[in-house]
Write a protein that holds these residues in place. Structure first.
Motif, PDB file in Angstrom:
ATOM      1  N   SER A  38      40.238  31.088  40.651  1.00 25.59           N
ATOM      2  CA  SER A  38      40.203  31.784  41.211  1.00 25.59           C
ATOM      3  C   SER A  38      41.976  31.970  39.863  1.00 25.59           C
ATOM      4  CB  SER A  38      41.103  32.030  42.844  1.00 25.59           C
ATOM      5  OG  SER A  38      39.889  31.682  43.210  1.00 25.59           O
ATOM      6  N   CYS A  39      41.905  33.598  40.197  1.00 24.09           N
ATOM      7  CA  CYS A  39      42.654  34.559  39.635  1.00 24.09           C
ATOM      8  C   CYS A  39      43.095  35.586  40.189  1.00 24.09           C
ATOM      9  CB  CYS A  39      42.343  34.580  37.802  1.00 24.09           C
ATOM     10  SG  CYS A  39      43.570  35.626  37.197  1.00 24.09           S
ATOM     11  N   ALA A  40      44.935  35.647  40.367  1.00 21.20           N
ATOM     12  CA  ALA A  40      45.157  36.630  41.282  1.00 21.20           C
ATOM     13  C   ALA A  40      45.532  37.409  40.840  1.00 21.20           C
ATOM     14  CB  ALA A  40      45.815  35.234  42.581  1.00 21.20           C
TER      15      ALA A  40
ATOM     16  N   ILE B  77      31.193  35.683  38.129  1.00 26.10           N
ATOM     17  CA  ILE B  77      32.530  36.378  37.224  1.00 26.10           C
ATOM     18  C   ILE B  77      31.541  37.147  38.300  1.00 26.10           C
ATOM     19  CG2 ILE B  77      31.863  37.744  35.294  1.00 26.10           C
ATOM     20  CD1 ILE B  77      34.678  37.494  35.149  1.00 26.10           C
ATOM     21  N   SER B  78      33.254  37.289  39.270  1.00 22.21           N
ATOM     22  CA  SER B  78      33.193  38.008  40.782  1.00 22.21           C
ATOM     23  C   SER B  78      34.167  38.696  40.624  1.00 22.21           C
ATOM     24  CB  SER B  78      32.031  37.894  41.764  1.00 22.21           C
ATOM     25  OG  SER B  78      33.016  36.451  42.443  1.00 22.21           O
ATOM     26  N   ARG B  79      35.006  39.613  41.539  1.00 16.88           N
ATOM     27  CA  ARG B  79      36.289  39.960  41.497  1.00 16.88           C
ATOM     28  C   ARG B  79      36.049  40.701  42.714  1.00 16.88           C
ATOM     29  NH1 ARG B  79      37.631  44.243  37.722  1.00 16.88           N
ATOM     30  NH2 ARG B  79      39.373  44.452  37.963  1.00 16.88           N
TER      31      ARG B  79
ATOM     32  N   MET C  99      40.348  38.000  40.973  1.00 19.15           N
ATOM     33  CA  MET C  99      38.906  36.931  40.130  1.00 19.15           C
ATOM     34  C   MET C  99      38.837  36.101  40.458  1.00 19.15           C
ATOM     35  SD  MET C  99      38.624  38.046  36.245  1.00 19.15           S
ATOM     36  CE  MET C  99      39.710  36.609  35.310  1.00 19.15           C
ATOM     37  N   TYR C 100      37.404  36.082  40.372  1.00 18.44           N
ATOM     38  CA  TYR C 100      36.588  34.993  40.553  1.00 18.44           C
ATOM     39  C   TYR C 100      35.689  33.719  39.798  1.00 18.44           C
ATOM     40  CZ  TYR C 100      38.299  35.467  45.787  1.00 18.44           C
ATOM     41  OH  TYR C 100      38.984  35.787  46.536  1.00 18.44           O
ATOM     42  N   LEU C 101      35.907  32.857  39.103  1.00 16.64           N
ATOM     43  CA  LEU C 101      34.694  32.271  38.439  1.00 16.64           C
ATOM     44  C   LEU C 101      33.966  30.940  39.511  1.00 16.64           C
ATOM     45  CD1 LEU C 101      33.357  32.472  35.606  1.00 16.64           C
ATOM     46  CD2 LEU C 101      34.787  30.582  34.544  1.00 16.64           C
TER      47      LEU C 101
END
Length: 132
Positions: free
Chosen positions: A21-23, A73-75, A82-84
């Motif tokens: 995850s990327c916040a 990849i998604s968001r 964002m997710y991977l």
């Protein structure tokens, strides 16, 4: 300014899966172009996957050649995250995975989306270690 915080890395056996995850904070997330890169010890930083903003809520997804359908990849714009999703992990996937963002609203070519110099902001990275 955009602040990026990655999470979700860890130690996993070969064949396993993780969700990174990327916040993001600081700017309107929905208009950011986002990407994941990775860097293994002694190697260059490689493009993994990107989600480039085009217009409104339209994005284009790109993947590095080595991904071969294993990563997704998604968001979630509502969560500014964002997710991977990484599956079928291999020992050679071991690396620090970095989140990157660009806020300038440019419409990129695929080559530009895959280039690390296109991105303004970077997270600190999350370690993924795959054991054999």
């Amino acid at each position: 300014q955009v602040q990026l915080v990655e999470s979700g890395g860890g130690l996993v056996q070969a064949g396993g899966s993780l969700r990174l995850s990327c916040a993001a904070s600081g700017r309107s997330f929905s208009s950011l172009s986002m990407a994941w890169f990775r860097q293994a010890p002694g190697k260059e930083r490689d493009f993994v996957a990107g989600h480039s903003w085009s217009s409104g809520s339209t994005y284009y997804a790109y993947y590095g050649d080595f991904v071969k359908g294993r990563f997704s990849i998604s968001r979630d714009n509502a969560k500014s995250t964002m997710y991977l999703k990484v599956t079928s992990l291999k020992p050679e996937d071991t690396a620090v995975y970095y989140c990157a963002a660009d806020s300038r609203g440019q419409r990129w070519t695929a080559a530009q989306a895959m280039g690390h110099t296109s991105y303004e902001y970077w997270g600190q990275g999350t370690q993924v270690t795959v054991s054999s």
